[in-house]
Motif scaffolding. Structure first.
Motif: not given
Length: 186
Positions: A158-186
């Protein structure tokens, strides 16, 4: 505790007394909701003003309250969450909002591989914040809202004006990206 029917009648027939009773009954709940959303971003004066706005809004909305659709407590809680989010957005637009590193919720680390004991908490938090910001908008905002503010995908959409499933997909993809970025550091 006074029933919703009696409270609504008081709000109509004796507004001052009804408002006073509503505030006595629900001040703790409303303050907690607003405080949890804004405490690390805004000063206490703004939080208290937001709490007052919640009661003022519901008081002015009293003619439209339908107890068959829900309780006064539920209405107050929803209004509190929305008012807090609106205040957060207004503040974010007027100036850059920095989330204090020391206030970052430790639970977000549960999503990643084990954390090295040699890296201090502040260094981990600094690196995590930089990694989240590197995702860009709206991805970084989605991650912060979802895992720091614990907002639902529906509220974020509602706040960002995106569909709920888009938010879920982006969150999942972002967590994957963060995991790759943070691998070996954290």
């Amino acid at each position: 505790m006074i029933s919703d029917i009696k409270l609504l009648n008081l709000l109509h027939n004796q507004p001052d007394k009804g408002l006073e009773l509503m505030m006595e009954a629900y001040m703790g709940l409303i303050y907690t909701i607003v405080y949890n959303q804004l405490s690390n971003i805004l000063p206490n004066e703004d939080i208290e003003e937001c709490v007052s706005d919640v009661f003022f809004y519901v008081f002015n909305y009293k003619d439209k309250i339908d107890l068959e659709k829900g309780t006064i407590k539920a209405l107050l809680a929803v209004v509190a969450k929305r008012k807090a989010i609106d205040l957060y957005r207004r503040n974010k637009k007027s100036k850059a909002v920095e989330i204090p590193i020391e206030s970052m919720n430790e639970n977000i680390f549960d999503k990643f591989d084990s954390v090295s004991d040699s890296v201090s908490t502040d260094e981990r938090n600094n690196f995590l914040i930089k990694a989240i910001k590197s995702l860009g908008e709206p991805d970084s905002e989605i991650i912060i809202r979802k895992y720091y503010f614990k907002e639902s995908s529906k509220d974020i959409s509602k706040v960002l004006g995106l569909k709920v499933n888009t938010i879920d997909k982006k969150a999942s993809r972002c967590m994957g990206k963060l995991k790759n970025i943070l691998r070996g550091v954290l």
